[in-house]
Write an enzyme that holds these catalytic residues in place. Structure first.
Site, PDB file in Angstrom:
ATOM      1  N   CYS A   1      91.190 -51.357 -13.173  1.00  0.00           N
ATOM      2  CA  CYS A   1      90.318 -50.282 -12.669  1.00  0.00           C
ATOM      3  C   CYS A   1      89.537 -49.648 -13.812  1.00  0.00           C
ATOM      4  CB  CYS A   1      91.117 -49.229 -11.898  1.00  0.00           C
ATOM      5  SG  CYS A   1      91.794 -49.837 -10.347  1.00  0.00           S
TER       6      CYS A   1
ATOM      7  N   HIS B   1      89.059 -44.764 -16.414  1.00  0.00           N
ATOM      8  CA  HIS B   1      89.500 -45.390 -15.172  1.00  0.00           C
ATOM      9  C   HIS B   1      88.443 -45.102 -14.113  1.00  0.00           C
ATOM     10  CE1 HIS B   1      91.987 -45.900 -11.526  1.00  0.00           C
ATOM     11  NE2 HIS B   1      92.861 -46.560 -12.270  1.00  0.00           N
TER      12      HIS B   1
ATOM     13  N   LYS C   1     103.871 -42.352 -12.263  1.00  0.00           N
ATOM     14  CA  LYS C   1     103.886 -42.851 -13.641  1.00  0.00           C
ATOM     15  C   LYS C   1     104.877 -42.059 -14.503  1.00  0.00           C
ATOM     16  CE  LYS C   1      99.006 -44.125 -13.241  1.00  0.00           C
ATOM     17  NZ  LYS C   1      99.168 -45.553 -12.924  1.00  0.00           N
TER      18      LYS C   1
ATOM     19  N   GLN D   1      98.207 -41.270 -17.790  1.00  0.00           N
ATOM     20  CA  GLN D   1      98.991 -42.053 -18.744  1.00  0.00           C
ATOM     21  C   GLN D   1      99.675 -41.182 -19.793  1.00  0.00           C
ATOM     22  OE1 GLN D   1      99.586 -45.214 -18.360  1.00  0.00           O
ATOM     23  NE2 GLN D   1      98.150 -45.506 -16.679  1.00  0.00           N
TER      24      GLN D   1
ATOM     25  N   ASP E   1      91.956 -36.450 -17.380  1.00  0.00           N
ATOM     26  CA  ASP E   1      92.791 -37.403 -16.653  1.00  0.00           C
ATOM     27  C   ASP E   1      94.034 -37.660 -17.502  1.00  0.00           C
ATOM     28  OD1 ASP E   1      94.073 -39.696 -15.748  1.00  0.00           O
ATOM     29  OD2 ASP E   1      92.271 -40.934 -15.687  1.00  0.00           O
TER      30      ASP E   1
END
Length: 420
Positions: free
Chosen positions: A378, A137, A240, A217, A214
């Site tokens: 993104c 991302h 999220k 998700q 990261d």
């Protein structure tokens, strides 16, 4: 179309999962859009909120809205207790060793920027190297580019194969004595690929590098265990994870956090201020300057409670079956091509349809009440890698159903007929 064996081998979600019961916890799913029942398939962008989270936010503002930590009155004490209780919930949720390793930030983006500017800027110099991957991302690319501009460090990129998987051999080749930071996404938002974080971390540590993950998700779809992953930093967003927007978590190993300079200056990150010198607060408060998003933290704690009650292992199994069902259904649509067919995937289905721009497809689906995401997500380097400007992306949560997948496929067929 050829799919990996992991996508071919199932017929649908795991039986026995009470999806209709859980759907009742999400008030927004009861509404109609353009006189059609809402089919919400944009969970990778933001997930919907259960009433258990909404009620906690409402209760905070109605019953004990107050600033935290410095007040001695009752409302402040109640707010402080709820805020710090949420930190304990997060610690358990990610299996962090101590509360001092749980930093509240605005989201994944701020977590990455904090590490880049506090850890990275104080340590990296000209010729040092940072490794990212093609599937990142923008939030896990741009902060490192800024750091390279500031320090003279060099950005290196791990390529991905046609299935959307990391080239692990090339990753090993990129690692060397100049590697200082490896920053990798746990689950790709554009492809759904699940990366082997423990393996990536072990190889980076062997080269003397720190690892930043990261996890935006990953947090809603898989159990997180910082002890098992052994990464140095891990960050994710509340919205999220069925919690509020504007709140997130940065995990960092305590020894690293203690040695890092503050990222922001202001209230609550200090012990003493004079015009000659400021003494900074202990962890985790050293990185939590100013009045935080108190309601957001409390709401995130409620979201973690909710997800834990549902059980992430059951969520994973159900969503995995739903993804397989969706992939098989997509295979029946002539002219539809999946972008990202990794053997190990989370519940994200990115695709293109011959003759239809993703934006047009998304608009037509919206007229049937179906919400998907269209664009580059993104992740423009991913689009460049596959030679496309954009994809349509359907992303699933545990409250989605096979019937909603069927409506998605019917909507795509409708769009194909319109564009004939």
């Amino acid at each position: 179309m050829n799919y990996p064996q992991a996508v071919q081998a199932d017929t649908g979600p795991a039986t026995g999962f009470p999806v209709e019961t859980y759907r009742q916890d999400f008030p927004i799913l009861e509404q109609t859009v353009r006189d059609m029942p809402l089919v919400y398939l944009d969970n990778a962008a933001t997930a919907q909120k259960p009433r258990q989270v909404i009620e906690v936010l409402d209760d905070y503002y109605r019953s004990y809205n107050s600033n935290i930590h410095r007040g001695v009155h009752t409302l402040s004490e109640l707010a402080t207790d709820a805020y710090e209780t949420a930190r304990k919930k997060i610690q358990r949720f990610i299996n962090a060793e101590s509360l001092q390793e749980v930093i509240f930030v605005r989201g994944t983006t701020e977590g990455i920027n904090l590490v880049a500017q506090s850890y990275g800027r104080s340590r990296l110099g000209a010729g040092d190297e940072i490794i990212v991957s093609t599937m990142e991302h923008h939030s896990n690319i741009v902060p490192w580019q800024l750091l390279c501009e500031q320090t003279g460090a060099v950005l290196k990129v791990i390529p991905i194969n046609d299935a959307g998987e990391l080239d692990m051999d090339e990753y090993k080749n990129l690692l060397n004595e100049r590697t200082r930071i490896v920053a990798i996404v746990h689950i790709s938002n554009a492809l759904g690929t699940i990366n082997p974080i423990a393996e990536i971390t072990g190889q980076a540590h062997a080269a003397g590098a720190v690892v930043v993950i990261d996890g935006a998700q990953a947090a809603p779809h898989t159990k997180l265990d910082m002890a098992a992953l052994d990464c140095d930093f891990y960050t994710f967003s509340g919205h999220k994870l069925f919690g509020p927007t504007g709140i997130g978590v940065l995990y960092g190993k305590q020894a690293l956090l203690e040695d890092m300079p503050p990222y922001h200056g202001g209230g609550d990150m200090i012990k003493m201020v004079t015009f000659e010198k400021t003494l900074y607060n202990d962890l985790p408060y050293k990185f939590e300057a100013g009045t935080p998003y108190i309601a957001g933290v409390i709401g995130l704690g409620a979201a973690v409670d909710y997800v834990s009650d549902v059980d992430l292992d059951r969520i994973h199994d159900y969503e995995h079956g739903l993804l397989r069902y969706a992939a098989e259904a997509a295979a029946t649509v002539p002219g539809l091509r999946l972008i990202g067919t990794a053997a190990d995937k989370a519940s994200i289905l990115s695709f293109v349809v011959d003759g239809i721009h993703p934006h047009d497809l998304g608009t037509i689906l919206d007229h049937d009440g179906i919400a998907i995401r269209t664009g580059h997500h993104c992740a423009m380097p991913v689009m460049e890698r596959f030679g496309i400007p954009a994809t349509a992306r359907a992303s699933f949560a545990f409250y989605n159903t096979t019937e909603e997948v069927d409506k998605l496929v019917a909507g795509i067929d409708k769009a194909k007929n319109i564009f004939k």
